[in-house]
Design an enzyme around this catalytic site. Structure first.
Site, PDB file in Angstrom:
ATOM      1  N   GLU A   1       8.182  33.281  11.463  1.00  0.00           N
ATOM      2  CA  GLU A   1       9.532  33.840  11.349  1.00  0.00           C
ATOM      3  C   GLU A   1       9.571  34.942  10.293  1.00  0.00           C
ATOM      4  OE1 GLU A   1      14.127  32.270  10.686  1.00  0.00           O
ATOM      5  OE2 GLU A   1      12.454  31.022  10.025  1.00  0.00           O
TER       6      GLU A   1
ATOM      7  N   GLU B   1      17.045  22.961  14.995  1.00  0.00           N
ATOM      8  CA  GLU B   1      17.725  24.127  15.551  1.00  0.00           C
ATOM      9  C   GLU B   1      17.379  24.229  17.024  1.00  0.00           C
ATOM     10  OE1 GLU B   1      18.735  28.601  13.890  1.00  0.00           O
ATOM     11  OE2 GLU B   1      17.121  27.446  13.001  1.00  0.00           O
TER      12      GLU B   1
END
Length: 511
Positions: free
Chosen positions: A410, A143
């Site tokens: 996260e 990503e």
């Protein structure tokens, strides 16, 4: 396994390794990277998804040895697995190289709570790992994108921890270049490909980074050039916002990121959209005034009032409380001043009740968590803010720390000693270097230490540390002293306070 050696660098960072090797010509050495290990010692790579995170080196056979480091990539990792050798590389001959953009550190923070001290180290390390050319969401998986939502949430914290004026000035060019033809800013910038629902390239609160980040940089550094440089682009975005929501009630037309990673406490996307529409409008009014566009400033002020009135009509009950509230709905309504002054105490009490009913735990996602503690502090709920801040229970900033975190995760429970990488989470969606929840750093400096700018550029300095006498009703030992410093654009600011029984000592150094 035989011939497979795993090296632990102690902390989770972004960069590469430098190795010194000896072997025969044609020998092949393979390096794989990971942020965590499985309980049996294997490299945990599920969260890398399609990223191979693998380097291969073919030896020349130099009898004096050869030194090599990857030149055209970088990795997010704490562990490096080396295979292809008959014996392990000595520790002195394998080195971790930290990579980041040149953003000079500007802050220090220390207090009497060692878990919080580790949290601050984790925040700054995670910022370094993700401020590499663009503000990435994470450095390890397939990503590494400049996600706009993460950036706008964290931008103000970033300005405390490093000189990011040049960094964001450069990235805002990427943001404008990525702007969609119809005016919306995309989910991330640069924008190499679509993500999310087919045909949807933007999401509310994410796209508003195109307004929030320039405003933040101007407010901190006092430099209006970033406003002037992107004024036409920002105006185009606001025209898109107005045309998309002519009734000012908020719409759900983009990707539904919403209050990302909330804990089973969702907030309607229309409410979030109305809140951020109002917020961006208010910031545009301030920026217009800063560059002498008085008529436009007045128009945005009037538009903000219209959105605020509509918000109250749609989402407030006659008694002044929010209809069907989530924790984040209360936070946004208070943070963005979307409700009448007469209702603020009612909604603040609603938020407190929701937290108490949730066993004194937050259920907010990316959007709500960022301003949860500032909103509680503004409402005079210091004790509850401190209780949430110093908690070690899931979910909290302390929970990853007591589970061994050396960076910001996260998800609050990306790993637990009881469930490993299991639990309610998908192992492939666990980044262990994600700065969004580190946005609490803004509160640490503005409220706990009490360092802020009054107006733009620290020409006037606001010093207002938390009152330590009203934050002690917490399960853990309360914070008894704080030492914080910030290299502001105007010069160094240093604050120290300590509480010794009934005696409060406070000292400050200003430019």
């Amino acid at each position: 396994k035989p011939g497979v050696y795993v090296y632990n660098f102690g902390t989770n960072f972004a960069g590469n390794v430098r190795i010194k090797l000896r072997g025969n010509k044609g020998d092949t050495v393979t390096l794989r990277y990971g942020e965590m290990l499985h309980l049996d010692g294997r490299l945990m790579t599920e969260n890398l998804r399609k990223a191979r995170a693998t380097d291969t080196y073919i030896l020349k056979g130099d009898p004096d040895g050869e030194v090599w480091s990857p030149r055209f990539t970088y990795h997010g990792f704490q562990y490096c697995e080396v295979s292809g050798l008959n014996s392990p590389i000595p520790l002195s001959e394998i080195t971790g190289l930290v990579l980041q953009s040149e953003t000079t550190p500007t802050s220090q923070f220390e207090c009497s709570d060692e878990v919080i001290n580790q949290l601050f180290k984790n925040i700054t390390r995670t910022q370094r790992a993700n401020f590499l050319e663009i503000p990435t969401d994470c450095p390890q998986r397939d990503e590494r994108l400049g996600w706009m939502g993460d950036a706008q949430i964290y931008a103000r914290s970033a300005t405390y921890n490093a000189d990011v004026a040049a960094f964001f000035t450069k990235w805002m060019d990427d943001v404008e270049e990525s702007q969609r033809s119809f005016g919306a800013y995309p989910d991330y910038a640069p924008y190499p490909m679509g993500h999310g629902e087919l045909g949807k390239t933007f999401g509310t609160a994410w796209m508003d980074a195109g307004i929030i980040c320039p405003h933040t940089i101007w407010k901190v550094y006092g430099d209006t050039r970033i406003i002037e440089r992107h004024w036409a682009s920002m105006t185009k975005f606001m025209e898109f916002r107005e045309s998309s929501s002519p009734s000012f009630q908020g719409v759900s037309i983009g990707n539904a990121w919403g209050d990302w990673l909330n804990l089973k406490d969702p907030t309607p996307l229309e409410l979030i959209d109305a809140a951020y529409f109002a917020h961006s409008t208010q910031l545009m009014s301030e920026m217009a005034a800063a560059i002498g566009r008085t008529a436009e400033s007045n128009r945005y002020t009037a538009l903000f009032e219209s959105i605020r009135n509509t918000f109250s009509e749609k989402y407030l009950s006659p008694d002044g409380s929010l209809k069907n509230p989530s924790q984040t709905a209360c936070v946004l309504a208070l943070q963005f001043e979307l409700i009448p002054a007469s209702s603020r105490a009612t909604v603040a009490n609603q938020l407190v009740t929701l937290i108490e009913r949730n066993q004194y735990r937050m259920s907010t996602g990316f959007l709500g968590t960022k301003s949860l503690l500032p909103v509680l502090a503004t409402a005079g709920k210091h004790s509850l803010a401190m209780r949430l801040f110093q908690s070690r229970d899931f979910p909290s900033w302390g929970y990853p720390v007591v589970n061994g975190a050396t960076s910001i995760w996260e998800r609050w429970d990306s790993f637990t000693k009881e469930n490993g990488f299991g639990g309610d989470n998908n192992a492939s969606m666990n980044s262990f270097s994600h700065y969004a929840f580190g946005a609490v750093c803004q509160w640490m400096f503005q409220n706990l230490a009490g360092i802020d700018t009054d107006g733009a550029g620290y020409k006037k300095i606001l010093l207002k540390p938390v009152n330590p006498f009203v934050g002690n009703a917490i399960p853990n030992e309360p914070i008894l002293w704080v030492k914080a410093s910030y290299q502001s654009p105007a010069g160094p600011i240093k604050v120290e306070w300590q509480l010794n029984k009934s005696r409060y000592e406070y000292s400050v150094q200003v430019p």
